[in-house]
Design a protein around this motif. Structure first.
Motif, PDB file in Angstrom:
ATOM      1  N   GLY A 167       0.758  -1.224  -0.044  1.00 56.34           N
ATOM      2  CA  GLY A 167      -0.190   0.120  -0.070  1.00 56.34           C
ATOM      3  C   GLY A 167       0.867   1.222   0.066  1.00 56.34           C
ATOM      4  N   GLU A 168       1.996   1.363   0.659  1.00 57.54           N
ATOM      5  CA  GLU A 168       2.879   2.101   0.739  1.00 57.54           C
ATOM      6  C   GLU A 168       3.523   2.704  -0.713  1.00 57.54           C
ATOM      7  N   GLN A 169       3.168   1.936  -1.646  1.00 60.89           N
ATOM      8  CA  GLN A 169       4.110   2.051  -3.028  1.00 60.89           C
ATOM      9  C   GLN A 169       2.920   2.573  -4.035  1.00 60.89           C
ATOM     10  N   ILE A 170       1.692   2.489  -3.526  1.00 58.89           N
ATOM     11  CA  ILE A 170       0.582   2.605  -4.569  1.00 58.89           C
ATOM     12  C   ILE A 170       0.606   4.339  -4.879  1.00 58.89           C
ATOM     13  N   ILE A 171       1.175   5.170  -4.050  1.00 62.96           N
ATOM     14  CA  ILE A 171       0.864   6.549  -4.353  1.00 62.96           C
ATOM     15  C   ILE A 171       2.451   6.831  -5.213  1.00 62.96           C
ATOM     16  N   PRO A 172       3.569   6.301  -5.014  1.00 63.49           N
ATOM     17  CA  PRO A 172       4.730   6.660  -5.893  1.00 63.49           C
ATOM     18  C   PRO A 172       4.529   6.147  -7.239  1.00 63.49           C
ATOM     19  N   LEU A 173       3.793   4.865  -7.503  1.00 60.50           N
ATOM     20  CA  LEU A 173       3.689   4.095  -8.570  1.00 60.50           C
ATOM     21  C   LEU A 173       2.569   4.912  -9.346  1.00 60.50           C
ATOM     22  N   ALA A 174       1.615   5.491  -8.697  1.00 65.38           N
ATOM     23  CA  ALA A 174       0.469   6.068  -9.695  1.00 65.38           C
ATOM     24  C   ALA A 174       0.983   7.461 -10.151  1.00 65.38           C
ATOM     25  N   GLN A 175       2.104   8.271  -9.336  1.00 64.80           N
ATOM     26  CA  GLN A 175       2.740   9.375  -9.664  1.00 64.80           C
ATOM     27  C   GLN A 175       3.716   9.068 -11.130  1.00 64.80           C
ATOM     28  N   ARG A 176       4.383   7.784 -10.882  1.00 65.95           N
ATOM     29  CA  ARG A 176       5.229   7.592 -12.067  1.00 65.95           C
ATOM     30  C   ARG A 176       4.258   7.142 -13.178  1.00 65.95           C
ATOM     31  N   ILE A 177       3.218   6.590 -13.107  1.00 59.16           N
ATOM     32  CA  ILE A 177       2.346   6.318 -14.132  1.00 59.16           C
ATOM     33  C   ILE A 177       1.958   7.652 -14.869  1.00 59.16           C
ATOM     34  N   MET A 178       1.362   8.490 -14.044  1.00 59.50           N
ATOM     35  CA  MET A 178       0.640   9.802 -14.211  1.00 59.50           C
ATOM     36  C   MET A 178       1.942  10.604 -15.296  1.00 59.50           C
ATOM     37  N   THR A 179       3.372  10.642 -14.896  1.00 58.67           N
ATOM     38  CA  THR A 179       4.191  11.409 -15.292  1.00 58.67           C
ATOM     39  C   THR A 179       4.967  10.620 -16.377  1.00 58.67           C
ATOM     40  N   LYS A 180       4.437   9.353 -16.710  1.00 56.06           N
ATOM     41  CA  LYS A 180       5.090   8.609 -17.672  1.00 56.06           C
ATOM     42  C   LYS A 180       6.736   8.283 -17.481  1.00 56.06           C
ATOM     43  N   ASP A 181       6.745   8.117 -16.353  1.00 58.47           N
ATOM     44  CA  ASP A 181       8.330   7.597 -16.016  1.00 58.47           C
ATOM     45  C   ASP A 181       8.200   6.126 -16.101  1.00 58.47           C
ATOM     46  N   ASP A 182       9.476   5.719 -15.958  1.00 57.11           N
ATOM     47  CA  ASP A 182       9.862   4.210 -16.326  1.00 57.11           C
ATOM     48  C   ASP A 182       9.093   3.535 -15.154  1.00 57.11           C
ATOM     49  N   VAL A 183       8.052   2.989 -15.091  1.00 56.96           N
ATOM     50  CA  VAL A 183       7.306   2.192 -14.182  1.00 56.96           C
ATOM     51  C   VAL A 183       8.010   0.944 -13.789  1.00 56.96           C
ATOM     52  N   ALA A 184       8.579   0.061 -14.941  1.00 58.25           N
ATOM     53  CA  ALA A 184       9.324  -1.300 -14.632  1.00 58.25           C
ATOM     54  C   ALA A 184      10.610  -0.768 -13.781  1.00 58.25           C
ATOM     55  N   GLU A 185      11.315   0.132 -13.918  1.00 58.67           N
ATOM     56  CA  GLU A 185      12.485   0.485 -13.336  1.00 58.67           C
ATOM     57  C   GLU A 185      12.381   0.663 -11.801  1.00 58.67           C
ATOM     58  N   PHE A 186      11.318   1.597 -11.760  1.00 58.88           N
ATOM     59  CA  PHE A 186      10.731   1.929 -10.169  1.00 58.88           C
ATOM     60  C   PHE A 186      10.577   0.680  -9.280  1.00 58.88           C
ATOM     61  N   VAL A 187       9.619  -0.214 -10.222  1.00 61.08           N
ATOM     62  CA  VAL A 187       9.357  -1.370  -9.432  1.00 61.08           C
ATOM     63  C   VAL A 187      10.364  -2.448  -9.015  1.00 61.08           C
ATOM     64  N   MET A 188      11.281  -2.569 -10.258  1.00 58.22           N
ATOM     65  CA  MET A 188      12.414  -3.313  -9.807  1.00 58.22           C
ATOM     66  C   MET A 188      13.579  -2.783  -8.762  1.00 58.22           C
ATOM     67  N   THR A 189      13.477  -1.552  -8.763  1.00 60.78           N
ATOM     68  CA  THR A 189      14.542  -1.014  -7.911  1.00 60.78           C
ATOM     69  C   THR A 189      14.149  -0.307  -6.463  1.00 60.78           C
ATOM     70  N   GLU A 190      13.428   0.742  -6.612  1.00 63.75           N
ATOM     71  CA  GLU A 190      12.994   1.201  -5.461  1.00 63.75           C
ATOM     72  C   GLU A 190      11.948   0.655  -4.890  1.00 63.75           C
ATOM     73  N   CYS A 191      10.912   0.327  -5.312  1.00 69.89           N
ATOM     74  CA  CYS A 191       9.804  -0.650  -4.850  1.00 69.89           C
ATOM     75  C   CYS A 191      10.295  -1.707  -4.353  1.00 69.89           C
ATOM     76  N   ARG A 192      11.112  -2.553  -5.054  1.00 70.49           N
ATOM     77  CA  ARG A 192      11.535  -3.968  -4.552  1.00 70.49           C
ATOM     78  C   ARG A 192      12.226  -3.669  -3.436  1.00 70.49           C
ATOM     79  N   ASP A 193      13.172  -2.745  -3.253  1.00 73.57           N
ATOM     80  CA  ASP A 193      14.091  -2.419  -1.991  1.00 73.57           C
ATOM     81  C   ASP A 193      13.136  -2.079  -0.827  1.00 73.57           C
TER      82      ASP A 193
END
Length: 87
Positions: free
Chosen positions: A42-68
């Protein structure tokens, strides 16, 4: 790796104390673990949604910051070579 072993040791110690006092843990283990997983995800929903809205690299976020954040730094991770906190 030291942090994981200390965490397990602390859990075992608390379990022994609970057993000696004749009490049960406050929540069934699977329910408690499922709740903790929900919190971490749940803590990752807002940062993930922000990246989707700004069209940042979502896969990179999930595999690095989110995973860590969700899994912590796993033993043998590339980050461990530079992290001296567990030494």
């Amino acid at each position: 790796m030291k942090a994981y072993l200390l965490s397990i040791a602390a859990g075992l110690l608390v379990g022994v104390v609970y057993s000696l006092l004749g009490v049960r843990s406050p929540a069934p283990p699977m329910i408690a673990l499922a709740g903790l997983l929900g919190i971490l995800l749940g803590e990752q929903i807002i940062p993930l949604a922000q990246r989707i809205m700004t069209k940042d690299d979502v896969a990179e976020f999930v595999m690095t910051e989110c995973r860590d954040h969700v899994l912590g730094r796993l033993p043998g991770d590339a980050h461990d070579a530079h992290d001296t906190r567990d030494a």
